[in-house]
Structures are given as structure tokens and as C-alpha cells.
Design a protein around this motif. Structure first.
Motif, short mmCIF file in Angstrom:
data_model
loop_
_atom_site.label_atom_id
_atom_site.label_comp_id
_atom_site.label_asym_id
_atom_site.label_seq_id
_atom_site.Cartn_x
_atom_site.Cartn_y
_atom_site.Cartn_z
N THR A 39 44.14 -25.00 59.84
CA THR A 39 45.27 -25.26 58.94
C THR A 39 45.02 -26.49 58.09
O THR A 39 45.27 -26.50 56.89
CB THR A 39 46.57 -25.44 59.73
N LEU A 40 44.48 -27.53 58.71
CA LEU A 40 44.18 -28.75 57.97
C LEU A 40 43.06 -28.53 56.96
O LEU A 40 43.10 -29.07 55.85
CB LEU A 40 43.82 -29.87 58.94
N ASN A 41 42.07 -27.72 57.32
CA ASN A 41 41.00 -27.39 56.37
C ASN A 41 41.53 -26.61 55.18
O ASN A 41 41.17 -26.88 54.04
CB ASN A 41 39.89 -26.60 57.06
N ALA A 42 42.39 -25.64 55.45
CA ALA A 42 42.98 -24.86 54.36
C ALA A 42 43.82 -25.74 53.45
O ALA A 42 43.77 -25.63 52.22
CB ALA A 42 43.82 -23.72 54.93
N LEU A 43 44.59 -26.64 54.04
CA LEU A 43 45.41 -27.55 53.26
C LEU A 43 44.55 -28.47 52.40
O LEU A 43 44.83 -28.68 51.21
CB LEU A 43 46.31 -28.37 54.18
N GLY A 44 43.49 -28.99 52.96
CA GLY A 44 42.58 -29.84 52.20
C GLY A 44 41.90 -29.11 51.06
O GLY A 44 41.78 -29.64 49.95
N LEU A 45 41.47 -27.88 51.30
CA LEU A 45 40.82 -27.10 50.25
C LEU A 45 41.81 -26.73 49.13
O LEU A 45 41.44 -26.72 47.95
CB LEU A 45 40.17 -25.85 50.83
N LEU A 46 43.04 -26.42 49.51
CA LEU A 46 44.04 -26.11 48.48
C LEU A 46 44.37 -27.34 47.63
O LEU A 46 44.54 -27.23 46.41
CB LEU A 46 45.31 -25.55 49.14
N LEU A 47 44.46 -28.50 48.26
CA LEU A 47 44.71 -29.73 47.49
C LEU A 47 43.51 -30.07 46.61
O LEU A 47 43.68 -30.54 45.48
CB LEU A 47 45.03 -30.88 48.43
N LEU A 48 42.30 -29.80 47.08
CA LEU A 48 41.10 -30.00 46.26
C LEU A 48 41.10 -29.03 45.08
O LEU A 48 40.77 -29.42 43.95
CB LEU A 48 39.84 -29.83 47.09
#
Length: 76
Positions: A39-48
């Protein structure tokens, strides 16, 4: 590219709200220890994706920005 950034930001905000119940970065940061790494990886990639889409700097648009000469206006 702005549409891509808007979609990335919208999905990141939605994922943040569903996962943590808030969109405040301070609350998300303190609650991130309880979230799964995917979930944190997905959130980071979406913010990127949101940041890259809003800055309009991608490989297909590098012709309008070069560091060794003055920038010229990009086509929309």
C-alpha cells in the motif's frame, strides 16, 4: 501530461483516505507503520506520478526543455 498528474493525485488522495482515514500528511506519516508495504509503495508511486505529470517533464516532451540552452515555450 497534466491529466496524468491529476489522475495520479486523485488516486493517491483516494488511496490515502481509504487506508488512513485522512489526507493530512502528518497523520499519514505517523500511521504508516501500521500499513502494508504494498500500500505504501502504491501510494508513493501515485504521488510520484502526480509530481511528474504536473511538471510536464517526461521523455516524450524533452524537446522543449534542454539544460544547455535557454528554454523555449512548450506546445500544449
Amino acid at each position: 501530461m497534466n491529466r496524468v498528474g491529476d489522475i495520479g493525485m486523485s488516486l493517491a488522495i483516494a488511496l490515502m483516505f481509504v487506508t488512513f482515514g485522512t489526507t493530512a500528511f502528518s497523520a499519514v506519516s505517523s500511521a504508516s507503520a501500521d500499513a502494508s508495504s504494498s500500500t505504501l509503495n502504491a501510494l508513493g508511486l501515485l504521488l510520484l506520478l502526480a509530481a511528474c505529470g504536473k511538471s510536464r517533464r517526461c521523455p516524450c516532451r524533452l524537446g522543449c526543455w534542454t539544460p544547455w540552452r535557454a528554454p523555449r515555450p512548450c506546445r500544449p
